[in-house]
Scaffold this active site. Structure first.
Site, PDB file in Angstrom:
ATOM      1  N   SER A 191       0.836  -1.212   0.000  1.00 57.59           N
ATOM      2  CA  SER A 191       0.000   0.000   0.000  1.00 57.59           C
ATOM      3  C   SER A 191       0.861   1.248   0.000  1.00 57.59           C
ATOM      4  O   SER A 191       2.015   1.221   0.415  1.00 57.59           O
ATOM      5  CB  SER A 191      -0.881   0.038   1.252  1.00 57.59           C
ATOM      6  OG  SER A 191      -1.706  -1.087   1.318  1.00 57.59           O
TER       7      SER A 191
HETATM    8  N1  SAH Z   1       0.701  -5.416   4.330  1.00 57.93           N
HETATM    9  C1  SAH Z   1       1.359  -5.788   3.097  1.00 57.93           C
HETATM   10  C2  SAH Z   1       0.454  -5.575   1.911  1.00 57.93           C
HETATM   11  C3  SAH Z   1       0.204  -6.854   1.264  1.00 57.93           C
HETATM   12  S1  SAH Z   1      -0.992  -6.907  -0.025  1.00 57.93           S
HETATM   13  C4  SAH Z   1       2.688  -5.085   2.917  1.00 57.93           C
HETATM   14  O1  SAH Z   1       3.033  -4.180   3.678  1.00 57.93           O
HETATM   15  O2  SAH Z   1       3.402  -5.480   1.999  1.00 57.93           O
HETATM   16  C5  SAH Z   1      -2.128  -8.065   0.659  1.00 57.93           C
HETATM   17  C6  SAH Z   1      -1.570  -9.412   1.018  1.00 57.93           C
HETATM   18  O3  SAH Z   1      -2.644 -10.176   1.554  1.00 57.93           O
HETATM   19  C7  SAH Z   1      -1.021 -10.226  -0.157  1.00 57.93           C
HETATM   20  O4  SAH Z   1       0.303 -10.589   0.101  1.00 57.93           O
HETATM   21  C8  SAH Z   1      -1.952 -11.439  -0.227  1.00 57.93           C
HETATM   22  O5  SAH Z   1      -1.304 -12.634  -0.638  1.00 57.93           O
HETATM   23  C9  SAH Z   1      -2.432 -11.521   1.207  1.00 57.93           C
HETATM   24  N2  SAH Z   1      -3.691 -12.260   1.394  1.00 57.93           N
HETATM   25  C10 SAH Z   1      -4.793 -12.275   0.608  1.00 57.93           C
HETATM   26  N3  SAH Z   1      -5.744 -13.080   1.129  1.00 57.93           N
HETATM   27  C11 SAH Z   1      -5.234 -13.586   2.284  1.00 57.93           C
HETATM   28  C12 SAH Z   1      -5.723 -14.497   3.288  1.00 57.93           C
HETATM   29  N4  SAH Z   1      -6.939 -15.048   3.216  1.00 57.93           N
HETATM   30  N5  SAH Z   1      -4.914 -14.788   4.332  1.00 57.93           N
HETATM   31  C13 SAH Z   1      -3.675 -14.259   4.441  1.00 57.93           C
HETATM   32  N6  SAH Z   1      -3.157 -13.403   3.531  1.00 57.93           N
HETATM   33  C14 SAH Z   1      -3.926 -13.066   2.461  1.00 57.93           C
END
Ligand code: SAH
Length: 226
Positions: free
Chosen positions: A72
């Site tokens: 983000s």
């Molecule tokens: N907070 C992260 C942003 C990641 S984007 C950062 O600072 O980089 C969102 C993430 O959520 C992705 O890596 C995706 O694989 C994960 N995600 C999506 N659905 C999920 C689930 N059900 N359980 C765990 N992670 C999930």
């Protein structure tokens, strides 16, 4: 990692000064909590993205982190951290244990790690967990625990949480997550599919209040693990 993070730590565009400018911008954008601003100023965002994207790390933009996922923009990370700390209160709370869902590259977890005693972070993509665990180790972020798993179920074994931050969008609060909040705890998440709204649910005893805030754009929360 091809290049040691220590070597990449303090060069040019990516220095503490650049990060200081990002913090000033966050202030102008309305982030007020000095503790959140200090955390944003301390975490080296450029070391969480591929070296090719490093010069863009402090722009207010989302960036790809591989596997079709994105980190983000800094404003959204700061905003969610502020909401996790405050809820309805004007003065922020010190956070004990926090649950993040969607570890990704670990940036947001590292920011939350500066605001909490401990962060448990769930990620459904195994390869991302391995890569990010190594990065956090190299950066000596010791109070973030990356876990491979489906965040929809939360992390019962570690509950209750002072705050839960979901970094992926879903049409409703995943069933059971609200029950893992401690009394007074807050869950922050983007609610919706194509159109998403940042929401905060706050627990008082067995009652929950819900606030809907501004529009946001996140990758979807997906079921199961990969
Ligand atoms: N907070 C992260 C942003 C990641 S984007 C950062 O600072 O980089 C969102 C993430 O959520 C992705 O890596 C995706 O694989 C994960 N995600 C999506 N659905 C999920 C689930 N059900 N359980 C765990 N992670 C999930």
């Amino acid at each position: 990692m091809a290049e040691s993070l220590n070597l990449r730590a303090g060069i040019g565009m990516t220095s503490a000064r650049t990060r200081g400018r990002m913090v000033e911008r966050l202030r102008e954008q309305g982030i007020k909590d000095e503790i959140v601003l200090a955390a944003m100023g301390a975490v080296p965002r450029h070391l969480f993205v591929d070296q090719a994207l490093e010069s863009r790390a402090y722009e207010d933009t989302a960036l790809p982190i591989g596997f079709g996922q994105t980190i983000s923009n800094p404003y959204t990370v700061a905003r969610m951290a502020e909401l996790a700390r405050h809820g309805e209160a004007s003065q922020g709370h010190e956070l004990g244990r926090v649950l993040e869902i969607g570890l990704g590259c670990g940036y947001q977890a590292a920011v939350l790690g500066r605001l909490a005693r401990e962060v448990v972070s769930l990620e459904r993509i195994a390869a991302l967990v391995g890569k990010t665990r190594q990065r956090l180790r190299e950066l000596r972020v010791n109070n973030v625990k990356p876990k491979h798993g489906d965040g929809m179920a939360g992390a019962k074994d570690f509950a209750p949480f002072d705050a839960i931050v979901i970094a992926a969008a879903f049409a409703e609060v995943p069933h059971g997550l609200l029950a893992q909040l401690g009394d007074g705890g807050r869950l922050v998440m983007p609610l919706g599919n194509a159109t998403q709204t940042l929401c905060v649910f706050e627990r008082q005893g067995d009652q929950f209040t819900e606030r809907r805030l501004e529009g946001v754009k996140f990758v979807p929360l997906l079921p199961g693990v990969a």
